[in-house]
Design an enzyme around this catalytic site. Structure first.
Site, PDB file in Angstrom:
ATOM      1  N   ASP A 193      53.319  47.108  16.835  1.00 48.02           N
ATOM      2  CA  ASP A 193      52.501  48.322  16.805  1.00 48.02           C
ATOM      3  C   ASP A 193      53.432  49.540  16.767  1.00 48.02           C
ATOM      4  O   ASP A 193      54.655  49.412  16.895  1.00 48.02           O
ATOM      5  CB  ASP A 193      51.637  48.310  18.081  1.00 48.02           C
ATOM      6  CG  ASP A 193      50.639  49.434  18.126  1.00 48.02           C
ATOM      7  OD1 ASP A 193      50.302  49.975  17.066  1.00 48.02           O
ATOM      8  OD2 ASP A 193      50.190  49.776  19.245  1.00 48.02           O
ATOM      9  N   GLU A 197      55.299  53.466  12.797  1.00 47.32           N
ATOM     10  CA  GLU A 197      55.313  54.431  11.662  1.00 47.32           C
ATOM     11  C   GLU A 197      56.619  55.225  11.570  1.00 47.32           C
ATOM     12  O   GLU A 197      56.923  55.682  10.470  1.00 47.32           O
ATOM     13  CB  GLU A 197      54.146  55.423  11.802  1.00 47.32           C
ATOM     14  CG  GLU A 197      52.784  54.781  11.618  1.00 47.32           C
ATOM     15  CD  GLU A 197      52.345  53.940  12.812  1.00 47.32           C
ATOM     16  OE1 GLU A 197      52.809  54.223  13.925  1.00 47.32           O
ATOM     17  OE2 GLU A 197      51.581  52.993  12.621  1.00 47.32           O
ATOM     18  N   ASP A 214      43.787  52.719  14.968  1.00 48.68           N
ATOM     19  CA  ASP A 214      42.865  53.124  16.030  1.00 48.68           C
ATOM     20  C   ASP A 214      41.593  53.761  15.481  1.00 48.68           C
ATOM     21  O   ASP A 214      41.427  54.982  15.508  1.00 48.68           O
ATOM     22  CB  ASP A 214      43.586  54.083  16.978  1.00 48.68           C
ATOM     23  CG  ASP A 214      44.791  53.409  17.611  1.00 48.68           C
ATOM     24  OD1 ASP A 214      44.815  52.162  17.670  1.00 48.68           O
ATOM     25  OD2 ASP A 214      45.711  54.130  18.047  1.00 48.68           O
TER      26      ASP A 214
HETATM   27  C1  GLC Z   1      48.129  51.826  19.800  1.00 45.76           C
HETATM   28  C2  GLC Z   1      47.502  50.673  19.032  1.00 45.76           C
HETATM   29  C3  GLC Z   1      46.389  50.062  19.844  1.00 45.76           C
HETATM   30  C4  GLC Z   1      46.957  49.615  21.199  1.00 45.76           C
HETATM   31  C5  GLC Z   1      47.601  50.785  21.918  1.00 45.76           C
HETATM   32  C6  GLC Z   1      48.307  50.349  23.190  1.00 45.76           C
HETATM   33  O1  GLC Z   1      47.245  52.871  19.930  1.00 45.76           O
HETATM   34  O2  GLC Z   1      47.063  51.063  17.762  1.00 45.76           O
HETATM   35  O3  GLC Z   1      45.815  48.987  19.165  1.00 45.76           O
HETATM   36  O4  GLC Z   1      45.944  49.066  21.980  1.00 45.76           O
HETATM   37  O5  GLC Z   1      48.566  51.387  21.075  1.00 45.76           O
HETATM   38  O6  GLC Z   1      49.291  49.428  22.931  1.00 45.76           O
END
Ligand code: GLC
Length: 726
Positions: A379, A382, A458
């Site tokens: 995650d 970017e 998200d």
């Molecule tokens: C980011 C991700 C989300 C995750 C969060 C905490 O916002 O996109 O899916 O739950 O981080 O890790």
């Protein structure tokens, strides 16, 4: 004469044409060697036959079905296929900000460009590719956001007789404008344009008849989806976060108690010790390994999140064995690793461009693999950085390539997640030996489809986000990404029971089927919305599980041929332009058309039918009209089957036990034609299929008799139990 390239020069400008397998033409406006990104897998070929004709101002080249006319003064191109003009350049820009514009001559639909919060057809719009943590920039994903988490500079132009793909191999910030009126970034009416903040004008042109053919060629150029372990096609249940080992185990047990099928559970950032990657919070998970064993024994597999941000400790060190300062991206301002802010607060970011860093990072997964983990969730790549206005690391920070050359963010930003996925894939693959890993990533570059599945970040619990996820998935599929999904039920905000039911119904027909929700939101597990809702959701998930073999066979087709699992309905009839803008229906594999309900209170909806006869899955009702209104009670999602197809159904199950599928039920939806259905079986988990241990066939029913054309027979076939007619 070396025929693998033709070169034209005019002043300082250079045009190189190169010829690739699959009829792909590469057009480069530079004379550099080896500047292609990691997206590209193919090498140029020496064409066997090619005609060249010198005209006064032009040179004409004939290669396969193409006639390429080069204007020797401007170095612009006119390209023709057997139907006529395909591309007519207007302007070529080389130098610091390369660009390309051509006239819109024939395209009715424009698709692709990766993940865009947008309607299906991108015509008359302008888009950008600069990987962005979208929710960090706006309160909610919306069409005003021209950039999201991925940078895929590939799009398709489609008309009744032709499909053409353009892949611009440029890693910098790019912009595309498709017959859009004037504006800051737009080209102009009647113009199709590309521009970039750096790099070169270097593109690959794929001229074919159908999008399927273009996607197959693009799949050879940049790779296709891995054949993911079959288990990961089951329902995936996630939350930010299941905070303790008790909570994780309770969720696992509850699924089994309620008999709602599920295969995958997630551990989001709270399993870590103060968000330190590759650590475990010993207070919350004192028996991490034993807990996983218990969860695995219930038929689940567990995915853990791994973010790139590595906590900078108070003593200025990082708590990862083997870490060296030069393994991280650097800040020229301080001459030290760049310090950003993410979940662990001050953090450093690994420089995945370096092979040694990828190897080091890959190896850090060792303890997880020992504990039985096969899936990794990458995650924030970017790279998300809370400390800057742009919400990403500043453009000044640098990387280093394997020759020691400094590479700037300008070139690396869009590729960061790709190199991270490379590290994760290679590391997991080496550690798991013969077992297939699963990798999920938020950001991506072209080619990342061969390394990771992608979800749309998200989103929010709104009907609009559920609806828009469909064109998003379809355009991602037409950009090479087959294994896609979004947070079912929505990440931010709280879904109603009705929204949750409708979203689970849709999710059951998306390749990646993951229910995920943010911290502080309502719990979204299927038992949290009352009995009626739970029963409706169970029904949707049960259906998904009955279609496991059908879905796995469609994944095999993606892996082999680059054809997405989820496809726009115009794929069935390119001559029917009314299908070009259908955003709320889609094909799931070769024979199913899914028409979800996307609005509150709706119990009916309109369905557009591509030509031919269609059979409603549930009722057996037949449709031959162009358009109809169909019923959809709260616990139903309208599904239609192409008449003449056979749909294989797995026996009901709570999870994928892996290994052989023992029994299948076949349903024949009778029709005038005998449509073929692809069936693919292997052990669902190892790499034995790579050395041929699989079974692949086409089945169809002719005069009431099941016929099978076996393509390969090196794995056991299930008993094909009964053929039901509908
Ligand atoms: C980011 C991700 C989300 C995750 C969060 C905490 O916002 O996109 O899916 O739950 O981080 O890790």
């Amino acid at each position: 004469m070396n025929l693998n390239r033709i070169e034209f020069r005019r002043g300082r400008r250079c045009l190189r044409l190169r010829f690739y397998p699959e009829g792909i033409l590469r057009v480069s406006y530079h004379d550099q060697e080896n500047v292609q990104t990691d997206a590209v897998l193919l090498e140029p070929i020496q064409p066997q036959t090619m005609e060249r004709k010198e005209l006064k101002l032009e040179e004409e080249i004939r290669w396969q079905d193409l006639r390429i006319v080069v204007n020797k003064k401007e170095l612009t191109l006119k390209i023709y296929d057997s139907f006529g003009l395909v591309q007519e350049d207007q302007e070529i820009r080389t130098g610091a900000k390369p660009g390309h514009s051509r006239k819109r001559n024939w395209e009715a639909g424009i698709y692709g460009l990766g993940e865009k919060y947008h309607w299906l057809n991108l015509m008359h719009h302008t888009m950008e590719n600069w990987n962005t943590d979208a929710l960090a920039r706006v309160p909610q994903h919306c069409t005003a956001l021209t950039s999201m988490h991925t940078a895929i500079n590939f799009y398709l132009g489609v008309s009744e007789e032709r499909c053409v793909g353009w892949y611009y191999d440029n890693p910098t910030h790019t912009r595309f404008s498709f017959d859009h009126g004037r504006g800051e970034m737009a080209a102009g009416e009647g113009e199709m344009s590309f521009s970039a903040d750096g790099g070169f004008l270097d593109y690959y042109l794929i001229v074919k008849h159908s999008p399927q053919e273009v996607l197959t060629a693009y799949g050879r150029l940049t790779g296709t989806s891995p054949l993911w372990p079959r288990k990961f096609l089951g329902l995936q249940q996630s939350r930010y976060s299941y905070r303790t080992q008790e909570e994780l185990l309770a969720v696992a047990k509850r699924f089994r108690k309620e008999e709602i099928p599920c295969d995958v559970l997630y551990l989001d950032i709270h399993y870590m010790d103060e968000y330190r990657v590759f650590s475990i919070d010993q207070k919350a998970f004192p028996n991490f390994v034993e807990t996983l064993q218990e969860v695995h024994a219930l038929g689940f597999t567990v995915i853990v999140i791994i973010d790139p941000g590595v906590k900078l400790e108070k003593d200025g060190q990082v708590a990862l064995p083997g870490a060296k300062p030069e393994y991280f991206i650097q800040d020229p301002k301080t001459g030290k690793p760049y310090v950003g802010v993410v979940w662990p607060e001050e953090s450093l970011f690994p420089d995945f461009l370096q092979k040694q860093v990828r190897e080091w990072w890959g190896n850090l997964h060792k303890a997880f693999v020992k504990a039985g983990i096969r899936g990794i969730w990458n995650d924030m790549n970017e790279i998300a950085d809370f400390s800057t206005k742009s919400k990403t690391v500043p453009t000044r920070v640098t990387h280093q390539d394997d020759e020691g050359k400094i590479v700037t963010q300008k070139e690396m930003h869009n590729q960061y997640a790709h190199y991270e996925a490379k590290a994760t894939q290679a590391g997991m693959r080496a550690l798991l030996k013969n077992q297939r890993p699963f990798v999920l990533s938020r950001a991506a570059f072209a080619g990342t489809q061969r390394l990771a599945a992608v979800w749309t970040g998200d989103n929010s619990s709104t009907w609009e986000h559920m609806e828009m996820s469909i064109p998003m998935f379809l355009n991602m599929g037409m950009s090479g990404f087959s294994m896609v999904g979004s947070d079912v039920g929505g990440y931010a905000g709280d879904p109603s029971a009705e929204m949750m039911i409708r979203w689970m119904q849709l999710g059951a027909f998306t390749p990646l089927f993951r229910n995920h929700a943010a911290i502080g939101t309502r719990h979204q597990e299927p038992w949290c919305f009352g009995d009626e809702a739970q029963a409706a959701m169970k029904k949707a998930v049960d259906m998904r599980y009955r279609l496991r073999s059908y879905l796995y066979s469609a994944l095999w087709q993606s892996h082999q041929e680059g054809i997405p699992i989820m496809r726009p309905i115009y794929f069935l009839d390119q001559t029917d332009v009314r299908l070009y803008d259908v955003n709320d229906q889609f094909l799931f594999g070769d024979h199913l058309m899914v028409c979800p309900i996307l609005r509150p209170g709706q119990r009916q909806r309109m369905v557009l039918f591509p030509k031919g006869e269609w059979v409603e899955f549930k009722t057996g009702k037949r449709f031959t009209e162009d358009v109809a209104i169909v019923e959809a009670a709260l616990d139903e999602i309208p599904i239609f089957v192409r008449a003449g197809a056979v749909i294989p159904l797995d026996m009901p199950s709570q999870f994928d036990p892996e290994g052989e599928i023992e029994e299948l039920e076949l349903i024949h939806f009778e029709g005038e034609e005998n449509l073929k259905t692809k069936l693919y079986f292997d052990d669902g988990q190892s790499f034995a299929f790579e050395s041929g241990a699989y079974r692949e066939s086409w089945i169809h029913v002719e005069d009431g008799i099941l016929r099978e054309e076996i393509l390969r027979d090196q794995y056991s076939a299930p008993v094909m139990k009964s053929i039901k007619k509908r």
